[in-house]
Design an enzyme around this catalytic site. Structure first.
Site, PDB file in Angstrom:
ATOM      1  N   CYS A 156       1.083  -1.627   0.402  1.00 44.44           N
ATOM      2  CA  CYS A 156       0.358   0.239  -0.480  1.00 44.44           C
ATOM      3  C   CYS A 156       0.778   0.902  -0.059  1.00 44.44           C
ATOM      4  O   CYS A 156       0.505   2.039  -0.045  1.00 44.44           O
ATOM      5  CB  CYS A 156      -0.173   0.221   1.590  1.00 44.44           C
ATOM      6  SG  CYS A 156      -2.072  -0.590   1.876  1.00 44.44           S
ATOM      7  N   HIS A 205      -5.164   0.532   6.998  1.00 39.77           N
ATOM      8  CA  HIS A 205      -5.574   0.045   5.618  1.00 39.77           C
ATOM      9  C   HIS A 205      -6.224  -1.004   6.560  1.00 39.77           C
ATOM     10  O   HIS A 205      -5.572  -1.833   6.803  1.00 39.77           O
ATOM     11  CB  HIS A 205      -4.999  -0.132   5.061  1.00 39.77           C
ATOM     12  CG  HIS A 205      -5.294  -0.944   3.535  1.00 39.77           C
ATOM     13  ND1 HIS A 205      -6.469  -0.754   3.511  1.00 39.77           N
ATOM     14  CD2 HIS A 205      -4.882  -2.621   2.927  1.00 39.77           C
ATOM     15  CE1 HIS A 205      -6.662  -1.492   2.716  1.00 39.77           C
ATOM     16  NE2 HIS A 205      -5.778  -2.655   2.501  1.00 39.77           N
ATOM     17  N   HIS A 229      -9.175  -4.182   6.116  1.00 36.71           N
ATOM     18  CA  HIS A 229      -9.593  -5.688   5.453  1.00 36.71           C
ATOM     19  C   HIS A 229     -11.063  -5.614   6.541  1.00 36.71           C
ATOM     20  O   HIS A 229     -12.097  -7.327   5.904  1.00 36.71           O
ATOM     21  CB  HIS A 229      -8.341  -6.651   5.451  1.00 36.71           C
ATOM     22  CG  HIS A 229      -8.399  -6.287   4.244  1.00 36.71           C
ATOM     23  ND1 HIS A 229      -7.707  -7.761   2.876  1.00 36.71           N
ATOM     24  CD2 HIS A 229      -7.452  -4.988   2.992  1.00 36.71           C
ATOM     25  CE1 HIS A 229      -6.076  -6.710   1.696  1.00 36.71           C
ATOM     26  NE2 HIS A 229      -7.090  -5.596   2.151  1.00 36.71           N
ATOM     27  N   GLU A 246     -24.447   9.168  16.855  1.00 32.68           N
ATOM     28  CA  GLU A 246     -23.837   9.736  17.641  1.00 32.68           C
ATOM     29  C   GLU A 246     -22.498   9.395  17.665  1.00 32.68           C
ATOM     30  O   GLU A 246     -22.018  10.795  17.543  1.00 32.68           O
ATOM     31  CB  GLU A 246     -23.560   9.160  18.975  1.00 32.68           C
ATOM     32  CG  GLU A 246     -23.006   9.325  20.465  1.00 32.68           C
ATOM     33  CD  GLU A 246     -23.167  10.724  20.240  1.00 32.68           C
ATOM     34  OE1 GLU A 246     -24.012  11.499  20.052  1.00 32.68           O
ATOM     35  OE2 GLU A 246     -22.495  12.043  21.146  1.00 32.68           O
ATOM     36  N   HIS A 282     -13.143  -4.400  -0.865  1.00 32.32           N
ATOM     37  CA  HIS A 282     -11.780  -4.945  -0.603  1.00 32.32           C
ATOM     38  C   HIS A 282     -11.864  -4.654   1.205  1.00 32.32           C
ATOM     39  O   HIS A 282     -11.368  -4.863   1.941  1.00 32.32           O
ATOM     40  CB  HIS A 282     -11.475  -3.452  -1.059  1.00 32.32           C
ATOM     41  CG  HIS A 282      -9.787  -4.025  -1.431  1.00 32.32           C
ATOM     42  ND1 HIS A 282      -8.500  -3.650  -2.238  1.00 32.32           N
ATOM     43  CD2 HIS A 282      -8.695  -4.201  -0.362  1.00 32.32           C
ATOM     44  CE1 HIS A 282      -7.324  -3.119  -1.407  1.00 32.32           C
ATOM     45  NE2 HIS A 282      -7.370  -3.803  -0.735  1.00 32.32           N
TER      46      HIS A 282
END
Ligand SMILES: CSCCC(=O)/C(O)=C/O
Length: 412
Positions: free
Chosen positions: A87, A106, A108, A130, A180
């Site tokens: 990434c 990141h 998943h 909220e 993803h």
């Protein structure tokens, strides 16, 4: 120059990434080698970034596994000679386009795979929860908007779409990737973690509540059915000049209106309801709402029944049969009173050579006056459950323009 041994001064930052990765693994956010994390160096004046490696079990990283790069991706420390997370190109775009960003997660989490199949457009939107307050710069009655992009084969291919979203949606600290996961960031590691936790929570709640009928997606926004924040909302009304109405009806987009290119429809202010003689009350959407009892007394409704349409569950012919019947222009000799319990749709009322499209959603109790030409259509959710309230015995006798041509001019 690349260092072989981890420098002492960077160890706290490296350890933090290891700790975060372990806890994200335990949350199910980075199982099966998915997911990642990056932070900026906390050392004064440093623009370096730290990134978790690929190929190391996410819950078993040690400080020597964490890679340090400078702002142009030159490796500064890579003690175990590992490959940086796949990434990295996406992280770089986020750092570049969101200058206050100091940490990126990141995830998943499977909830985002489900969510991006419920929200099939380019945005996930929710309101009145909220946890929206946990996203910097948002109040709980505001619409939180998170962009969604489609997945690609490689992270490199995703990078430019992520960069575009960061620029177009400066208020969103996240980008969802369909089927993803999510990239989510913040101005510190703890801020990124709060954002990730709040958005994961909101996605979970929206999915569960929509599935069980406790929340409704209206105009693309997922909202809880209960009253908070919604009690002051007025029904939205659009004016549609008759010349713009196609033979098949007004039609509608996700937003409830038929937008003819270059001719967006006009929102009307609510005074139009007075002209039409349409009245409404805003309730909770619950059948046992005390306000409903008050309305029954106030307006002398002695009877009620429930009408339920669900395009996803009913036989196609049956659903379409009802839709055709409700969408045929008609009027009644009594007021039509409908209290929406779930789902939603539009009442189109005809008045002075125009149609007025009135959106109804959970909690709206609307009264279409006797003799006013109207019709009803479900919104894109294709379902509605409504209580029909009657002063006398329940009946549904629609008088259509075909049946009753001599009455055509009434109330126009
Ligand atoms: C929102 S309830 C379904 C529509 C209906 O009952 C009606 O009478 C439409 O004109």
């Amino acid at each position: 120059m690349q260092r072989r041994r981890s420098s002492i001064e960077n160890e706290p930052d490296k350890q933090r990434i290891c700790d975060l990765m372990e806890s994200f693994h335990n949350l199910g956010w980075c199982s099966g080698s998915g997911g990642g994390c990056s932070t900026r160096s906390s050392l004064t004046g440093s623009r370096n970034i730290l990134v978790a490696p690929s190929g190391v079990q996410k819950e078993m990283m040690s400080v020597d596994d964490i890679i340090i790069l400078d702002s142009t991706s030159n490796v500064i420390e890579n003690c175990n000679d590992l490959k940086p997370s796949a990434c990295l190109s996406i992280f770089n775009e986020i750092y570049l386009n969101s200058p206050s960003c100091s940490a990126i997660i990141h995830s998943h989490s499977s909830v985002f795979v489900k969510l991006t199949n419920l929200f099939l457009g380019a945005e996930f939107k929710c309101q009145y929860f909220e946890m929206i307050k946990g996203v910097n710069g948002h109040e709980n009655d505001e619409v939180l908007v998170i962009p969604i992009i489609d997945n690609t084969r490689t992270e490199e291919e995703l990078a430019s779409s992520v960069a575009a979203c960061v620029k177009i949606y400066p208020r969103s600290p996240a980008v969802l990737v369909r089927n993803h996961g999510i990239y989510v960031w913040g101005k510190s590691w703890s801020n990124a973690k709060v954002h990730a936790e709040c958005i994961d929570y909101l996605a979970t709640v929206c999915l569960d509540m929509e599935r069980t009928g406790l929340a409704t997606i209206e105009g693309g926004v997922c909202k809880p059915n209960s009253e908070f924040g919604r009690k002051n909302e007025k029904p939205r009304v659009w004016r549609v000049p008759e010349v713009m109405v196609e033979p098949g009806g007004i039609g509608y987009t996700e937003d409830g209106v038929n937008v003819i290119p270059g001719r967006p429809l006009k929102f009307e202010d609510e005074s139009i309801l007075e002209k039409l003689g349409v009245t409404y009350d805003r309730l909770s959407g619950r059948e046992d709402d005390q306000k409903l009892d008050d309305i029954k007394v106030r307006d002398e409704y002695k009877n009620f029944d429930i009408v339920e349409l669900d395009g996803g569950k009913m036989e196609k012919d049956k659903y379409e049969g009802f839709m055709t019947k409700f969408f045929e222009t008609h009027y009644h000799e009594d007021d039509e009173v409908r209290y929406i319990l779930s789902g939603g749709g539009y009442f189109d009322c005809r008045y002075e050579s125009a149609w007025y499209r009135i959106q109804v959603k959970v909690g709206d109790c609307i009264c279409i006056p006797e003799f006013l030409w109207h019709r009803f259509v479900c919104d894109t959710g294709r379902k509605v459950r409504a209580m029909r309230l009657f002063k006398d015995a329940p009946k549904w006798e629609a008088l259509t323009d075909v049946d009753q041509p001599e009455r055509k001019e009434r109330k126009e």
